[in-house]
Scaffold this motif. Structure first.
Motif, short mmCIF file in Angstrom:
data_model
loop_
_atom_site.label_atom_id
_atom_site.label_comp_id
_atom_site.label_asym_id
_atom_site.label_seq_id
_atom_site.Cartn_x
_atom_site.Cartn_y
_atom_site.Cartn_z
N ALA A 1 0.83 -1.21 0.00
CA ALA A 1 0.00 0.00 0.00
C ALA A 1 0.86 1.26 0.00
O ALA A 1 0.58 2.22 -0.74
N ASN A 2 1.92 1.28 0.81
CA ASN A 2 2.80 2.44 0.85
C ASN A 2 3.59 2.60 -0.44
O ASN A 2 3.81 3.71 -0.91
N ALA A 3 4.01 1.49 -1.03
CA ALA A 3 4.72 1.54 -2.30
C ALA A 3 3.81 2.10 -3.40
O ALA A 3 4.25 2.90 -4.23
N ILE A 4 2.55 1.73 -3.37
CA ILE A 4 1.58 2.21 -4.37
C ILE A 4 1.33 3.71 -4.18
O ILE A 4 1.22 4.46 -5.15
N GLN B 1 4.28 5.39 -5.63
CA GLN B 1 4.20 5.26 -7.08
C GLN B 1 3.28 6.32 -7.66
O GLN B 1 3.62 6.99 -8.64
N SER B 2 2.11 6.50 -7.06
CA SER B 2 1.14 7.49 -7.56
C SER B 2 1.74 8.90 -7.56
O SER B 2 1.61 9.64 -8.53
N GLU B 3 2.38 9.25 -6.45
CA GLU B 3 2.97 10.59 -6.35
C GLU B 3 4.09 10.78 -7.37
O GLU B 3 4.19 11.82 -8.02
N LEU B 4 4.91 9.75 -7.53
CA LEU B 4 6.05 9.86 -8.45
C LEU B 4 5.60 9.92 -9.91
O LEU B 4 6.19 10.65 -10.71
N ILE B 5 4.57 9.20 -10.26
CA ILE B 5 4.03 9.26 -11.62
C ILE B 5 3.49 10.66 -11.90
O ILE B 5 3.71 11.22 -12.99
#
Length: 117
Positions: A49-52, A55-59
């Motif tokens: 969940a934290n990795a996702i 990922q969302s912020e970085l995208i």
């Protein structure tokens, strides 16, 4: 008679940060730092969940991001962000602060970057 040796200082200068160390190495091997290259940034998180979330912020800010599950029971989720850019020390130091802050916010850690010489 025994003589005492004087304390010698190391003949090298320790770079002020890890990014400078990599840039110095690239310079030693005559890498063109002005060339655009794919740079990969490694962030690790305790949960998917934290990795996702990372990922969302970085995208949103322009990175290509892949997530990989832990490879063993004592490892963490890898969030691998990459972007084509130059290997500029000031920019990479700024990004270190950004990635470290993002990782801390999500109970993870930032483990640095790599690129091809």
């Amino acid at each position: 008679m025994i003589r005492r040796r004087e304390h010698r200082k190391p003949s090298y200068i320790q770079p002020p940060n890890p990014d400078a160390a990599v840039i110095n190495l690239m310079n030693r091997f005559h890498s063109d730092l002005t060339k655009l290259r794919q740079i990969c940034f490694y962030l690790y998180f305790p949960s998917e969940a934290n990795a996702i979330k990372a990922q969302s912020e970085l995208i949103e800010v322009g990175y290509i991001v892949d997530i990989s599950p832990p490879i063993s029971s004592d490892s963490q989720w890898l969030c691998l962000a990459s972007k084509e850019m130059t290997a500029d020390e000031k920019e990479l130091s700024k990004l270190r602060r950004y990635f470290s802050s993002l990782a801390r916010k999500l109970n993870g850690n930032y483990d640095g970057w790599e690129t091809q010489m």
